[in-house]
Write a protein that holds these residues in place. Structure first.
Motif, PDB file in Angstrom:
ATOM      1  N   ASP A  51       0.823  -1.209   0.000  1.00  0.00           N
ATOM      2  CA  ASP A  51       0.000   0.000   0.000  1.00  0.00           C
ATOM      3  C   ASP A  51       0.858   1.260   0.000  1.00  0.00           C
ATOM      4  O   ASP A  51       1.978   1.255   0.516  1.00  0.00           O
ATOM      5  CB  ASP A  51      -0.892   0.039   1.259  1.00  0.00           C
ATOM      6  CG  ASP A  51      -1.885  -1.110   1.270  1.00  0.00           C
ATOM      7  OD1 ASP A  51      -2.113  -1.694   0.197  1.00  0.00           O
ATOM      8  OD2 ASP A  51      -2.410  -1.422   2.351  1.00  0.00           O
ATOM      9  N   SER A  52       0.315   2.316  -0.546  1.00  0.00           N
ATOM     10  CA  SER A  52       1.013   3.605  -0.535  1.00  0.00           C
ATOM     11  C   SER A  52       0.017   4.713  -0.852  1.00  0.00           C
ATOM     12  O   SER A  52      -0.876   4.529  -1.680  1.00  0.00           O
ATOM     13  CB  SER A  52       2.120   3.609  -1.597  1.00  0.00           C
ATOM     14  OG  SER A  52       2.661   4.907  -1.735  1.00  0.00           O
ATOM     15  N   THR A  53       0.160   5.834  -0.184  1.00  0.00           N
ATOM     16  CA  THR A  53      -0.566   7.052  -0.575  1.00  0.00           C
ATOM     17  C   THR A  53       0.427   8.042  -1.164  1.00  0.00           C
ATOM     18  O   THR A  53       0.341   8.424  -2.330  1.00  0.00           O
ATOM     19  CB  THR A  53      -1.274   7.677   0.652  1.00  0.00           C
ATOM     20  OG1 THR A  53      -2.250   6.747   1.123  1.00  0.00           O
ATOM     21  CG2 THR A  53      -1.955   8.987   0.278  1.00  0.00           C
ATOM     22  N   ARG A  54       1.413   8.438  -0.355  1.00  0.00           N
ATOM     23  CA  ARG A  54       2.335   9.507  -0.737  1.00  0.00           C
ATOM     24  C   ARG A  54       3.264   9.119  -1.891  1.00  0.00           C
ATOM     25  O   ARG A  54       3.405   9.850  -2.872  1.00  0.00           O
ATOM     26  CB  ARG A  54       3.225   9.905   0.462  1.00  0.00           C
ATOM     27  CG  ARG A  54       2.576  10.797   1.454  1.00  0.00           C
ATOM     28  CD  ARG A  54       3.061  10.454   2.842  1.00  0.00           C
ATOM     29  NE  ARG A  54       2.422   9.210   3.216  1.00  0.00           N
ATOM     30  CZ  ARG A  54       1.267   9.169   3.881  1.00  0.00           C
ATOM     31  NH1 ARG A  54       0.747  10.265   4.341  1.00  0.00           N
ATOM     32  NH2 ARG A  54       0.674   8.015   4.123  1.00  0.00           N
ATOM     33  N   THR A  55       3.933   7.977  -1.754  1.00  0.00           N
ATOM     34  CA  THR A  55       4.995   7.645  -2.707  1.00  0.00           C
ATOM     35  C   THR A  55       4.422   7.415  -4.104  1.00  0.00           C
ATOM     36  O   THR A  55       4.919   7.968  -5.091  1.00  0.00           O
ATOM     37  CB  THR A  55       5.773   6.405  -2.221  1.00  0.00           C
ATOM     38  OG1 THR A  55       6.104   6.589  -0.851  1.00  0.00           O
ATOM     39  CG2 THR A  55       7.024   6.186  -3.026  1.00  0.00           C
ATOM     40  N   ARG A 104       7.661  -0.909  -5.336  1.00  0.00           N
ATOM     41  CA  ARG A 104       7.555  -1.106  -3.875  1.00  0.00           C
ATOM     42  C   ARG A 104       7.193  -2.567  -3.634  1.00  0.00           C
ATOM     43  O   ARG A 104       6.277  -3.099  -4.277  1.00  0.00           O
ATOM     44  CB  ARG A 104       6.483  -0.202  -3.277  1.00  0.00           C
ATOM     45  CG  ARG A 104       6.200  -0.544  -1.816  1.00  0.00           C
ATOM     46  CD  ARG A 104       5.343   0.476  -1.125  1.00  0.00           C
ATOM     47  NE  ARG A 104       6.091   1.690  -0.857  1.00  0.00           N
ATOM     48  CZ  ARG A 104       5.659   2.666  -0.051  1.00  0.00           C
ATOM     49  NH1 ARG A 104       4.499   2.553   0.561  1.00  0.00           N
ATOM     50  NH2 ARG A 104       6.391   3.745   0.145  1.00  0.00           N
ATOM     51  N   HIS A 132      14.350   3.056   1.583  1.00  0.00           N
ATOM     52  CA  HIS A 132      13.331   3.898   0.937  1.00  0.00           C
ATOM     53  C   HIS A 132      14.078   5.171   0.513  1.00  0.00           C
ATOM     54  O   HIS A 132      13.949   6.223   1.132  1.00  0.00           O
ATOM     55  CB  HIS A 132      12.212   4.193   1.946  1.00  0.00           C
ATOM     56  CG  HIS A 132      10.974   4.800   1.355  1.00  0.00           C
ATOM     57  ND1 HIS A 132      10.886   5.256   0.063  1.00  0.00           N
ATOM     58  CD2 HIS A 132       9.755   5.025   1.906  1.00  0.00           C
ATOM     59  CE1 HIS A 132       9.675   5.733  -0.150  1.00  0.00           C
ATOM     60  NE2 HIS A 132       8.965   5.605   0.953  1.00  0.00           N
ATOM     61  N   GLN A 135      12.510   8.687   0.041  1.00  0.00           N
ATOM     62  CA  GLN A 135      12.064   9.296   1.305  1.00  0.00           C
ATOM     63  C   GLN A 135      13.238  10.009   1.982  1.00  0.00           C
ATOM     64  O   GLN A 135      13.106  11.135   2.461  1.00  0.00           O
ATOM     65  CB  GLN A 135      11.494   8.212   2.236  1.00  0.00           C
ATOM     66  CG  GLN A 135      11.023   8.748   3.575  1.00  0.00           C
ATOM     67  CD  GLN A 135       9.749   9.577   3.473  1.00  0.00           C
ATOM     68  OE1 GLN A 135       8.809   9.182   2.798  1.00  0.00           O
ATOM     69  NE2 GLN A 135       9.718  10.732   4.122  1.00  0.00           N
ATOM     70  N   PRO A 259       7.411  10.616   8.187  1.00  0.00           N
ATOM     71  CA  PRO A 259       7.281  10.259   6.766  1.00  0.00           C
ATOM     72  C   PRO A 259       5.839   9.985   6.355  1.00  0.00           C
ATOM     73  O   PRO A 259       5.524  10.001   5.162  1.00  0.00           O
ATOM     74  CB  PRO A 259       8.123   8.974   6.647  1.00  0.00           C
ATOM     75  CG  PRO A 259       8.110   8.381   8.036  1.00  0.00           C
ATOM     76  CD  PRO A 259       8.062   9.560   8.975  1.00  0.00           C
ATOM     77  N   GLY A 260       4.958   9.717   7.342  1.00  0.00           N
ATOM     78  CA  GLY A 260       3.601   9.283   7.048  1.00  0.00           C
ATOM     79  C   GLY A 260       3.618   7.824   6.614  1.00  0.00           C
ATOM     80  O   GLY A 260       4.658   7.337   6.184  1.00  0.00           O
ATOM     81  N   PRO A 261       2.507   7.134   6.747  1.00  0.00           N
ATOM     82  CA  PRO A 261       1.271   7.578   7.389  1.00  0.00           C
ATOM     83  C   PRO A 261       1.441   7.697   8.908  1.00  0.00           C
ATOM     84  O   PRO A 261       2.122   6.872   9.504  1.00  0.00           O
ATOM     85  CB  PRO A 261       0.264   6.473   7.033  1.00  0.00           C
ATOM     86  CG  PRO A 261       1.090   5.265   6.738  1.00  0.00           C
ATOM     87  CD  PRO A 261       2.397   5.760   6.215  1.00  0.00           C
TER      88      PRO A 261
HETATM   89  N1   CP Z   1       6.210   7.773   3.463  1.00  0.00           N
HETATM   90  C1   CP Z   1       5.654   6.856   2.667  1.00  0.00           C
HETATM   91  O1   CP Z   1       6.326   6.025   2.053  1.00  0.00           O
HETATM   92  O2   CP Z   1       4.279   6.918   2.589  1.00  0.00           O
HETATM   93  P1   CP Z   1       3.364   5.943   1.714  1.00  0.00           P
HETATM   94  O3   CP Z   1       3.467   4.568   2.330  1.00  0.00           O
HETATM   95  O4   CP Z   1       1.956   6.519   1.803  1.00  0.00           O
HETATM   96  O5   CP Z   1       3.883   5.941   0.306  1.00  0.00           O
END
Ligand code: CP
Length: 305
Positions: A51-55, A104, A132, A135, A259-261
């Motif tokens: 899963d990922s939102t930002r990357t 990823r 990562h 990041q 870094p989130g989440p």
């Molecule tokens: N920081 C980071 O990798 O966030 P995601 O998992 O949302 O991509």
């Protein structure tokens, strides 16, 4: 090289071009003037097995702002579910004349394996507990914008270091650039051998945050923990959560990063996450700029300079 698989062993002379180009892309993003012809005709595929939102979103925006054709492969609706292996999936995408493959995967080393098998440039977008790299680059850029550089700063990386690829990439990059790094967390979530990476280890926030310039919080990664390791959220926050009282032992105006989440109320108090010292939203903004720089520089690797 034409791949970006990790930060370990990367010399500052290779790190700085990414940061410098990203800095100029950050300015272009703010004025909404990006060179749309930079990657015209290039194909970028986002291949995310986790899963990922930002990357994922920022790689997609980065590619599009430079004019690339960007495809997001949704593994959940792909032939991976019919038993196709990682290598067969990657070589299939490679045969479509993909230029950049952003990967990823839950297994450490998966992007490096693919890099040996495909013609495309491979970018590691997070592999298991290993690295990562983008990041760490976006974190370094965010810090550099506030302090003008990284040399001589003290950065505390706090929380679940054991399961954190973000921590490992940041340790490699920050120490390479001359920053001092401390890791802070419970003994169960700090690897015994971490000192070999040139960091100081602290087991209390009160000691670990004293006089630091930057506090970098990590998410507790319950999904990667085994039975005995999982602390309760309440207990964890009581001992290792970043609240205003703990932040007060850092340098005045120290930066707060994540870094989130984020898990609010677990590793970080909302009042700190949303305070003037927090640069969490700036990290996300720099994420797009850094990924533009990465796609741009890798797509030019091998071209005459
Ligand atoms: N920081 C980071 O990798 O966030 P995601 O998992 O949302 O991509």
């Amino acid at each position: 090289t034409r791949h970006l698989l990790g930060v370990q062993g990367m010399h500052p002379t290779r790190i700085e071009p990414f940061l410098d180009l990203a800095e100029s892309y950050a300015l272009m993003n703010r004025s909404r003037k990006t060179p749309r012809d930079r990657l015209r005709g290039r194909t970028v595929i986002n291949l995310f097995f986790e899963d990922s939102t930002r990357t994922r979103t920022s790689f997609e925006l980065a590619g599009k702002r430079l004019g690339a054709d960007v495809i997001n492969m949704t593994v959940a609706s792909s032939s991976v579910n019919k038993g196709e292996t990682l290598l067969d999936t990657a070589t299939t995408l490679n045969a479509m004349r993909t230029d950049l493959l952003v990967v990823r995967h839950a297994q450490s080393g998966a992007p490096a394996l693919l890099a040996q098998k495909v013609d495309a440039s491979v970018v590691n977008a997070g592999d298991g507990t290993h690295e990562h790299p983008t990041q760490a680059l976006l974190d370094a850029l965010t810090i550099r914008r506030h302090f003008g550089g990284l040399h001589g700063l003290t950065v505390a990386i706090c929380g679940d270091v054991s399961h954190s690829r973000v921590a490992r990439s940041n340790i490699h990059l920050l120490t390479a650039m001359g920053a001092r790094v401390r890791v802070v967390g419970p003994p169960t979530l700090i690897p015994g051998a971490i000192g070999a990476l040139g960091v100081d280890v602290h087991y209390t926030m009160e000691e670990g945050l004293r006089d630091v310039d930057v506090v970098m919080m990590l998410r507790m990664q319950r999904e990667r923990m085994t039975g005995g390791q999982v602390p309760s959220a309440r207990e964890y926050f009581r001992f290792y959560g970043l609240d205003r009282r703990r932040l007060a032992v850092a340098r005045p105006g120290a930066l707060v990063m994540h870094p989130g989440p984020m898990n609010r109320g677990v590793e970080i108090d909302s009042r700190v996450a949303d305070s003037d010292q927090s640069v969490i939203r700036e990290q996300v903004e720099m994420g797009v700029a850094v990924r533009m720089a990465v796609l741009d520089l890798l797509s030019r690797a091998g071209e005459p300079t």
